[in-house]
Motif scaffolding. Structure first.
Motif, mmCIF file in Angstrom:
data_model
loop_
_atom_site.group_PDB
_atom_site.id
_atom_site.type_symbol
_atom_site.label_atom_id
_atom_site.label_comp_id
_atom_site.label_asym_id
_atom_site.label_seq_id
_atom_site.Cartn_x
_atom_site.Cartn_y
_atom_site.Cartn_z
ATOM 1 N N UNK A 144 0.822 -1.391 -0.046
ATOM 2 C CA UNK A 144 0.312 0.034 0.028
ATOM 3 C C UNK A 144 0.898 1.347 0.101
ATOM 4 N N UNK A 145 2.009 1.330 0.928
ATOM 5 C CA UNK A 145 2.735 2.611 1.037
ATOM 6 C C UNK A 145 3.580 2.565 -0.478
ATOM 7 N N UNK A 146 4.238 1.423 -0.969
ATOM 8 C CA UNK A 146 4.879 1.682 -2.346
ATOM 9 C C UNK A 146 3.727 2.211 -3.429
ATOM 10 N N UNK A 147 2.473 1.684 -3.551
ATOM 11 C CA UNK A 147 1.758 2.117 -4.297
ATOM 12 C C UNK A 147 1.320 3.585 -4.386
ATOM 13 N N UNK A 148 1.175 4.047 -3.420
ATOM 14 C CA UNK A 148 0.834 5.358 -3.002
ATOM 15 C C UNK A 148 1.959 6.606 -3.005
ATOM 16 N N UNK A 149 3.341 6.029 -3.012
ATOM 17 C CA UNK A 149 4.146 6.993 -2.987
ATOM 18 C C UNK A 149 5.239 6.764 -3.969
ATOM 19 N N UNK A 150 5.333 5.439 -4.493
ATOM 20 C CA UNK A 150 6.453 5.149 -5.270
ATOM 21 C C UNK A 150 6.127 4.717 -6.668
ATOM 22 N N UNK A 151 7.003 4.285 -7.513
ATOM 23 C CA UNK A 151 6.816 3.744 -8.737
ATOM 24 C C UNK A 151 6.126 2.359 -9.082
ATOM 25 N N UNK A 152 4.703 2.488 -9.431
ATOM 26 C CA UNK A 152 3.907 1.289 -9.444
ATOM 27 C C UNK A 152 4.439 0.167 -10.245
ATOM 28 N N UNK A 153 5.018 0.680 -11.443
ATOM 29 C CA UNK A 153 5.823 -0.204 -12.352
ATOM 30 C C UNK A 153 6.894 -0.978 -11.779
ATOM 31 N N UNK A 154 7.475 -0.337 -10.582
ATOM 32 C CA UNK A 154 8.391 -1.425 -9.964
ATOM 33 C C UNK A 154 8.014 -2.076 -8.729
ATOM 34 N N UNK A 155 7.239 -1.407 -7.960
ATOM 35 C CA UNK A 155 6.653 -1.963 -6.607
ATOM 36 C C UNK A 155 5.854 -3.246 -6.785
ATOM 37 N N UNK A 156 4.914 -3.432 -7.715
ATOM 38 C CA UNK A 156 3.768 -4.431 -8.019
ATOM 39 C C UNK A 156 4.678 -5.365 -8.553
ATOM 40 N N UNK A 157 5.465 -5.322 -9.568
ATOM 41 C CA UNK A 157 6.189 -6.695 -10.216
ATOM 42 C C UNK A 157 7.016 -7.128 -9.290
ATOM 43 N N UNK A 158 7.877 -6.301 -8.594
ATOM 44 C CA UNK A 158 8.798 -6.845 -7.625
ATOM 45 C C UNK A 158 8.505 -7.408 -6.403
ATOM 46 N N UNK A 159 7.188 -6.969 -5.885
ATOM 47 C CA UNK A 159 6.742 -7.859 -4.947
ATOM 48 C C UNK A 159 6.098 -9.274 -5.053
ATOM 49 N N UNK A 160 5.577 -9.159 -6.527
ATOM 50 C CA UNK A 160 4.994 -10.280 -6.965
ATOM 51 C C UNK A 160 6.089 -11.626 -7.123
#
Length: 287
Positions: A79-95
């Motif tokens: 949630x914090x990453x999607x709110x403040x950082x680059x979605x294109x990095x946070x989402x795939x990296x977490x997955x």
């Protein structure tokens, strides 16, 4: 085959839960959606655990509780990453991290997928990345690498802990996992609410609860409960290596729902990821 079906159902439920949470967050603060989603999921898993029965051991409950802490860490970091950082990095990296960690543990404890299934597992990792990646409309944001890694580690810990809880305690480890996820979610929301009130003088959106605003979080909880229970069952009839990787394909369900319900466009990158995910599932099933 049963494990594959359950893992795919878990991925669909997780992805659908994320989709509903995203829609609900348009009416109320996303952290509040998380709180009520966790509360409803906890209630459902406790009720189902009572119905199913079983004698929970201390070890199983502790593993479930550890999974709850991992799930809470993963959700808050995501949630914090999607709110403040680059979605294109946070989402795939977490997955990808959430898929790799349990896969490595599975191999360490003796999982040995067949060669065809092994190819499917290898293809599933770039599929997760491609499906999760989104066009970044604000490239000047922080990269979000740390948030993505933390989210992936949290979700990976959740997947590993539920598998380690064993199958002799009914569904009680999933109930422990969901119950232990509530306090961190509530604390996160209270901190966020305090900051918003201090900055704006007004509470966050949806702070006044109604039946309409609670319907979305309730659905998030129902889907989350289904996801965690089907994943838990899958890990005890199949290999952790296979089940965790398949479950990590959950962003495919989120993207598909956004396309067909909200008419959002799917990028070529995401389309390629969906096709690759389908091929990976087919190979794992065949292997």
């Amino acid at each position: 085959m049963v494990a594959v079906i359950l893992a795919v159902l878990a991925a669909i439920a997780y992805g659908s839960s994320d989709f509903v949470a995203g829609v609900a967050s348009r009416r109320m603060h996303y952290a509040l959606v998380g709180v009520f989603g966790q509360v409803s999921a906890a209630l459902i898993t406790v009720i189902v655990s009572l119905i199913v029965g079983g004698s929970p051991t201390i070890g199983a409950i502790l593993w479930g509780g550890l999974g709850g802490l991992g799930g809470a860490l993963g959700s808050l970091a995501l949630y914090r990453g999607l709110a403040r950082a680059r979605i294109s990095v946070v989402a795939p990296l977490s997955g990808v991290v959430a898929a790799v960690l349990p896969a490595l543990v599975g191999l360490a404890i003796g999982d040995r997928p067949g060669p065809v299934a092994g190819i499917g597992l290898v293809l599933a990792l770039p599929a997760v990345w491609l499906v999760s990646a989104a066009k970044d409309e604000q490239p000047d944001r922080p990269s979000g690498v740390l948030d993505g890694l933390m989210a992936g580690v949290g979700f990976g810990l959740l997947f590993i802990a539920l598998q380690q809880a064993g199958s002799g305690s009914g569904l009680w480890p999933t109930a422990a996992e969901q119950v232990l996820s509530v306090p961190p979610a509530l604390l996160f929301y209270l901190v966020a609410r305090r900051r918003i009130v201090a900055a704006t003088g007004a509470p966050p959106p949806g702070d006044v609860l109604t039946v309409r605003t609670l319907a979305g979080p309730a659905a998030v909880g129902v889907l989350g409960a289904v996801a965690v229970m089907t994943y838990f069952l899958a890990t005890h009839v199949g290999m952790l290596t296979v089940v965790a990787v398949l479950t990590s394909l959950y962003p495919a369900a989120t993207i598909a729902l956004a396309r067909f319900v909200l008419s959002e466009r799917i990028s070529r990158q995401q389309g390629a990821g969906l096709l690759l995910a389908g091929l990976a599932v087919a190979l794992i099933t065949a292997g």
